[in-house]
Motif scaffolding. Structure first.
Motif, PDB file in Angstrom:
ATOM      1  N   LYS A 118     -10.629 -10.583  -6.140  1.00 55.36           N
ATOM      2  CA  LYS A 118      -9.545 -11.238  -5.412  1.00 55.36           C
ATOM      3  C   LYS A 118     -10.087 -11.942  -4.165  1.00 55.36           C
ATOM      4  O   LYS A 118      -9.708 -13.073  -3.854  1.00 55.36           O
ATOM      5  CB  LYS A 118      -8.490 -10.216  -4.994  1.00 55.36           C
ATOM      6  N   LEU A 176     -11.775 -15.218  -5.309  1.00 54.39           N
ATOM      7  CA  LEU A 176     -10.857 -16.232  -5.823  1.00 54.39           C
ATOM      8  C   LEU A 176      -9.896 -16.717  -4.747  1.00 54.39           C
ATOM      9  O   LEU A 176      -9.566 -17.904  -4.686  1.00 54.39           O
ATOM     10  CB  LEU A 176     -10.085 -15.669  -7.023  1.00 54.39           C
ATOM     11  N   SER A 177      -9.469 -15.803  -3.897  1.00 56.47           N
ATOM     12  CA  SER A 177      -8.510 -16.201  -2.862  1.00 56.47           C
ATOM     13  C   SER A 177      -9.120 -17.173  -1.868  1.00 56.47           C
ATOM     14  O   SER A 177      -8.451 -18.079  -1.380  1.00 56.47           O
ATOM     15  CB  SER A 177      -8.005 -14.980  -2.091  1.00 56.47           C
ATOM     16  N   PRO A 207      -8.686 -10.624 -18.346  1.00 60.15           N
ATOM     17  CA  PRO A 207      -7.685  -9.569 -18.127  1.00 60.15           C
ATOM     18  C   PRO A 207      -8.167  -8.469 -17.190  1.00 60.15           C
ATOM     19  O   PRO A 207      -7.358  -7.836 -16.516  1.00 60.15           O
ATOM     20  CB  PRO A 207      -7.435  -9.015 -19.540  1.00 60.15           C
ATOM     21  N   VAL A 251     -10.297  -8.961 -14.569  1.00 56.94           N
ATOM     22  CA  VAL A 251     -10.168  -9.516 -13.224  1.00 56.94           C
ATOM     23  C   VAL A 251      -8.702  -9.485 -12.796  1.00 56.94           C
ATOM     24  O   VAL A 251      -8.355  -9.060 -11.697  1.00 56.94           O
ATOM     25  CB  VAL A 251     -10.711 -10.959 -13.185  1.00 56.94           C
ATOM     26  N   PHE A 252      -7.866  -9.944 -13.718  1.00 54.71           N
ATOM     27  CA  PHE A 252      -6.437  -9.932 -13.447  1.00 54.71           C
ATOM     28  C   PHE A 252      -5.969  -8.534 -13.028  1.00 54.71           C
ATOM     29  O   PHE A 252      -5.197  -8.371 -12.086  1.00 54.71           O
ATOM     30  CB  PHE A 252      -5.689 -10.391 -14.703  1.00 54.71           C
ATOM     31  N   ILE A 257      -6.952  -7.629  -9.493  1.00 51.83           N
ATOM     32  CA  ILE A 257      -6.121  -8.329  -8.528  1.00 51.83           C
ATOM     33  C   ILE A 257      -4.747  -7.670  -8.465  1.00 51.83           C
ATOM     34  O   ILE A 257      -4.194  -7.413  -7.394  1.00 51.83           O
ATOM     35  CB  ILE A 257      -6.001  -9.823  -8.904  1.00 51.83           C
ATOM     36  N   TRP A 258      -4.225  -7.399  -9.635  1.00 57.18           N
ATOM     37  CA  TRP A 258      -2.918  -6.757  -9.719  1.00 57.18           C
ATOM     38  C   TRP A 258      -2.903  -5.446  -8.933  1.00 57.18           C
ATOM     39  O   TRP A 258      -1.992  -5.184  -8.144  1.00 57.18           O
ATOM     40  CB  TRP A 258      -2.579  -6.469 -11.179  1.00 57.18           C
ATOM     41  N   GLN A 282      -4.676  -4.564  -6.532  1.00 52.74           N
ATOM     42  CA  GLN A 282      -4.727  -4.815  -5.093  1.00 52.74           C
ATOM     43  C   GLN A 282      -3.376  -5.200  -4.511  1.00 52.74           C
ATOM     44  O   GLN A 282      -2.969  -4.712  -3.467  1.00 52.74           O
ATOM     45  CB  GLN A 282      -5.703  -5.982  -4.821  1.00 52.74           C
ATOM     46  N   CYS A 283      -2.688  -6.118  -5.220  1.00 53.01           N
ATOM     47  CA  CYS A 283      -1.532  -6.746  -4.585  1.00 53.01           C
ATOM     48  C   CYS A 283      -0.203  -6.251  -5.096  1.00 53.01           C
ATOM     49  O   CYS A 283       0.754  -6.103  -4.333  1.00 53.01           O
ATOM     50  CB  CYS A 283      -1.532  -8.250  -4.828  1.00 53.01           C
ATOM     51  N   MET A 284      -0.109  -6.056  -6.410  1.00 51.92           N
ATOM     52  CA  MET A 284       1.199  -5.888  -6.998  1.00 51.92           C
ATOM     53  C   MET A 284       1.522  -4.462  -7.409  1.00 51.92           C
ATOM     54  O   MET A 284       2.689  -4.163  -7.655  1.00 51.92           O
ATOM     55  CB  MET A 284       1.313  -6.785  -8.239  1.00 51.92           C
TER      56      MET A 284
END
Lengths: 213, 213, 213, 213
Positions: free
Chosen positions: D112, D115-116, D168, D170-171, D174-175, D177-179
């Motif tokens: 993240k 990419l961010s 998936p 990486v996704f 990220i998920w 971390q954030c969601m």
DNA sequence: TATGAATGAGTGTTCATTCAT
DNA sequence: GATGAATGAACACTCATTCAT
């Protein structure tokens, strides 16, 4: 009665006020030692406002040169163009004008400013050389050349000689800034003496013959 | 006797080595732009060691002037005392000596150093004025005075005239430091031209008569 | 009736125009790197006007998600409701629709926007999850569920599987935004390959039998 | 008893401690939003100390990647070199290793992070692409290629397919971390399902014949 | 409603100075 | 004496936000 006269009245003067403050402080403390905060406070605005009108500290300096110094160069150029008398007189007048517009004005800090900071801010030096020094050099050299052509002056390199005309003046403004408290100097007499000595050195020995014509 | 005289000696020379390094770097990069790290590295010691011998960067600067410049003044004084020829020749020699010992040596950065920082370090300016400038001024003035007395030179204020002799030289060293990249100058020719112009301006017009004697 | 319907309309559209500008710039440069000045200029209003309609940059961001993304979810929901064919086809179409409406449209910056800023704006993440992600998740899961029930798809967790359908697409939009300059990717082929691989993985091995029926 | 054990003991660990702090904070708040002050405080040093070991914030990031991320890539490369079994197994193991070393470790914030911030700090993205992504991509592609050659896998573009294997994961980080606070996910099941689906999609349909051998 | 001039807190980076060893 | 790791104050520049008009 007027609602916020301060902001209203000054809006369009801001750049000028900031440049004024910058000139004062740059001359007083040098470029590097002057903090943008100080310029802002001196101009009565916040630091951000300075950046509203100028891109950077360097830009502030360049703008200063553009608005305050270059016009003087131009004035001198115009003056020379419109002058027809003997080169000797023109030279004397240029020296006195230089002394009045630089040595004895708010500009008196500029030469020291430029020379002191030139090493650390080469771009400033380059800019100043290009827009001020070169032009002024050429101007004075042209007058000396004219004097050589008419036979008023002895043969010499006009560039170098012009520089030798200016050097003691620049030296004097720097002296005034830094050393006068410890070693005061009668500036009037100094300039007078310089002109006298310089002309005496430059004039053709047989120039009296010319005048006799 | 000491098994490691080299280090022994080095130890005692530390301050000198640091001053040497400082002179080199101050002359090269100016006062502000010279970092103590650089001075330390150049001197081959650690940064902390600099503070063993000097209180601050400012103190380093002051000590530098004290130890490096004054001896040169003294040399010049001795030179003048032991010289008997015409004032004109003496003056020419002083100029060339100044140029060699200052303008073309490691000392060439000192005038700019002093003038640039004088405002921020008034105590230094005072000190420098007292121990360097005044003495040098007096020395040169005395030579000019002698020349006036012998009739070689025209009547003039020896103090001011002496300053006008030095001003273009100081100007040239500053120029060399800061502006030569942008506006190069043939220093040899410049100094030559200065001497020529200055002497021509100063010499009594009937001086050839004297020489004829 | 209004004598200046254009301006009238524009007036009412201001928030929309600002959101448009914000979307464009956020997508292009990210949230942090987008300055309100830029948004204002892009929207053709002054910076102050932005603050007439939105409390803060953060609020602008939130409003953006609310007004631009949710309608797309609703469109997808409607699409699924009105579709009767095999789940496989529906899924393929949903992927391509997603790719067209998000991956290849002005919305392509939104996923990265949301994920990048979710940590710093948890309220936004919560809101986005509730109104966008959950709804979209449910929608896709429902299609997968349908496919499992009809025997088209192998048994699996429809939620997780739906997420695995979307993950590579989200990844691709982020990649497109950030990494394509350094590591370009054929997006068409990528999406195609994903659909192929995913369906091949999900379809019941004996699904051909079903079709044969 | 020990005089100042803190300074003594830690001197050589400083860079590591700072990198640790940086990793924590970068992962938590992103690159731009992390202030060097915070990194310094987290590491228990002053801000200046950070600059003793790292040239800039960017250098801090790069050093982080060099010391923490690249070794993992190398480990994976070594692992692949020393592995002889079927590509399928290797792929499964690589996925689980990735998940363990990235998804479930302190590194989970890195994807993240990269990419961010890629858009605003292109140099970071370039560096990361060159040293991490490209290498990892090549590694995975090589395994897939091997599988295609042996007939285990269906024919496909190994690059794209490799990317679809990683996307998936990486996704998911990220998920996480954030969601995850708003939409939690069973990561174990997710990864399992991904592997299952992906392999099922990739394996040659007649691969059972191979196993029958 | 709309403007845009003004603000000032915030941050990466530098460097003279200190001090425990 | 000598070190060099550590400090922290300082400063140019940015930009979200405000507010008088």
């Amino acid at each position: 009665m007027s609602e916020n006269p301060r902001r209203q009245r000054r809006k369009e003067d801001r750049p000028g006020e900031i440049l004024d403050a910058a000139l004062t402080l740059f001359a007083e403390k040098g470029f590097a030692a002057t903090r943008l905060d100080d310029v802002a406070r001196e101009a009565g605005v916040s630091k951000g406002t300075v950046y509203l009108y100028f891109d950077s500290k360097e830009d502030l300096f360049k703008s200063l040169v553009k608005t305050v110094v270059i016009p003087e160069v131009e004035r001198a150029e115009t003056f020379v163009q419109h002058h027809d008398g003997p080169a000797r007189e023109l030279l004397v007048q240029l020296v006195h004008q230089w002394w009045e517009t630089v040595g004895e004005s708010r500009l008196c800090g500029v030469p020291k400013l430029v020379l002191s900071e030139a090493c650390n801010f080469p771009e400033l030096a380059r800019f100043y050389t290009e827009h001020v020094i070169s032009r002024a050099s050429r101007l004075i050299a042209s007058v000396i050349e004219r004097g050589i052509e008419t036979g008023e002056f002895r043969a010499c390199d006009p560039q170098l000689t012009g520089r030798l005309l200016i050097a003691p003046l620049v030296f004097a403004t720097i002296w005034k800034q830094c050393m006068s408290p410890f070693d005061p100097m009668d500036m009037q007499a100094y300039v007078q003496q310089h002109v006298d000595l310089f002309l005496h050195g430059l004039l053709n020995d047989r120039e009296s013959d010319h005048e006799a014509d």
